[in-house]
Enzyme design. Sequence first.
Site, PDB file in Angstrom:
ATOM      1  N   GLY A   1       7.232 -14.306   9.808  1.00  0.00           N
ATOM      2  CA  GLY A   1       7.260 -12.865  10.012  1.00  0.00           C
ATOM      3  C   GLY A   1       7.759 -12.111   8.793  1.00  0.00           C
ATOM      4  O   GLY A   1       8.703 -12.514   8.131  1.00  0.00           O
TER       5      GLY A   1
ATOM      6  N   LYS B   1       4.295 -15.373  -6.959  1.00  0.00           N
ATOM      7  CA  LYS B   1       3.617 -16.385  -7.782  1.00  0.00           C
ATOM      8  C   LYS B   1       2.943 -17.402  -6.869  1.00  0.00           C
ATOM      9  O   LYS B   1       3.341 -17.586  -5.724  1.00  0.00           O
ATOM     10  CB  LYS B   1       4.628 -17.104  -8.676  1.00  0.00           C
ATOM     11  CG  LYS B   1       5.276 -16.209  -9.727  1.00  0.00           C
ATOM     12  CD  LYS B   1       6.212 -17.025 -10.584  1.00  0.00           C
ATOM     13  CE  LYS B   1       6.898 -16.309 -11.693  1.00  0.00           C
ATOM     14  NZ  LYS B   1       6.868 -14.935 -11.852  1.00  0.00           N
TER      15      LYS B   1
ATOM     16  N   ASN C   1      -0.632 -12.742  14.111  1.00  0.00           N
ATOM     17  CA  ASN C   1       0.220 -12.006  15.029  1.00  0.00           C
ATOM     18  C   ASN C   1       0.162 -10.509  14.725  1.00  0.00           C
ATOM     19  O   ASN C   1      -0.557 -10.078  13.822  1.00  0.00           O
ATOM     20  CB  ASN C   1       1.657 -12.536  14.948  1.00  0.00           C
ATOM     21  CG  ASN C   1       2.387 -12.452  16.270  1.00  0.00           C
ATOM     22  OD1 ASN C   1       2.242 -11.485  17.012  1.00  0.00           O
ATOM     23  ND2 ASN C   1       3.179 -13.466  16.564  1.00  0.00           N
TER      24      ASN C   1
ATOM     25  N   HIS D   1      -1.674  -1.298  -9.832  1.00  0.00           N
ATOM     26  CA  HIS D   1      -1.772  -0.009 -10.520  1.00  0.00           C
ATOM     27  C   HIS D   1      -1.374  -0.217 -11.969  1.00  0.00           C
ATOM     28  O   HIS D   1      -0.538  -1.075 -12.269  1.00  0.00           O
ATOM     29  CB  HIS D   1      -0.871   1.029  -9.858  1.00  0.00           C
ATOM     30  CG  HIS D   1      -1.235   1.274  -8.423  1.00  0.00           C
ATOM     31  ND1 HIS D   1      -2.233   2.134  -8.054  1.00  0.00           N
ATOM     32  CD2 HIS D   1      -0.770   0.737  -7.279  1.00  0.00           C
ATOM     33  CE1 HIS D   1      -2.352   2.139  -6.739  1.00  0.00           C
ATOM     34  NE2 HIS D   1      -1.479   1.284  -6.242  1.00  0.00           N
TER      35      HIS D   1
END
Length: 189
Positions: free
Chosen positions: A147, A171, A90, A120
């Site tokens: 969504g 996880k 979507n 990072h």
Amino acid sequence: MLNLDDGRTMKQRMLAGELYHADDPELAAGAERATRLQADYNATFPVDGERASEILAELIGSLGEGVAVKAPLYVDYRSNITIGAGTFVNVGLVALDVTPITIGAHCQIGPNVQLLTPTHPLDPEPRRAGCEAGEPITLGDNVWLGGGVIVCPGVTIGENTVVGAGAVVTKDLPSNVVGNPAKVIRTLD
């Protein structure tokens, strides 16, 4: 001092999930190409479905038969994304593919889902030096992401699993479960 000069390119380091510099010229060229293609796709999708399909085939690294992806779509490099046959995506997918993103066959991806492979360093020195890395994301066949789901780096979601809207998946999730927020709430029979 951090040394990233081991004879490999930054792209090789990136795809291996190791520290790299994203401002490397080869990576910057790949990201620029992806940006141009996604802009073309997003602009073309509402007015010319046939041309949009051609652009999508060029935009996604590997695209299965019968895949539908609604615009807008946002990617980092494009070539590290695989979408299996019959999958529906979507509007508003963000697929940051510094390492592979594999979406299985017949998946349902809700609006505004984020698949985020970049990481990072926790140490501020390499972060200040512009280093980053990544961990791949894998969605098994028949996965449904509601969504606004965010899938974090390194996560694998097993086949037939449903993740409810708004969940942040940090996880791995096994096959055949339903969860929100991204935890098992029952087993599918």
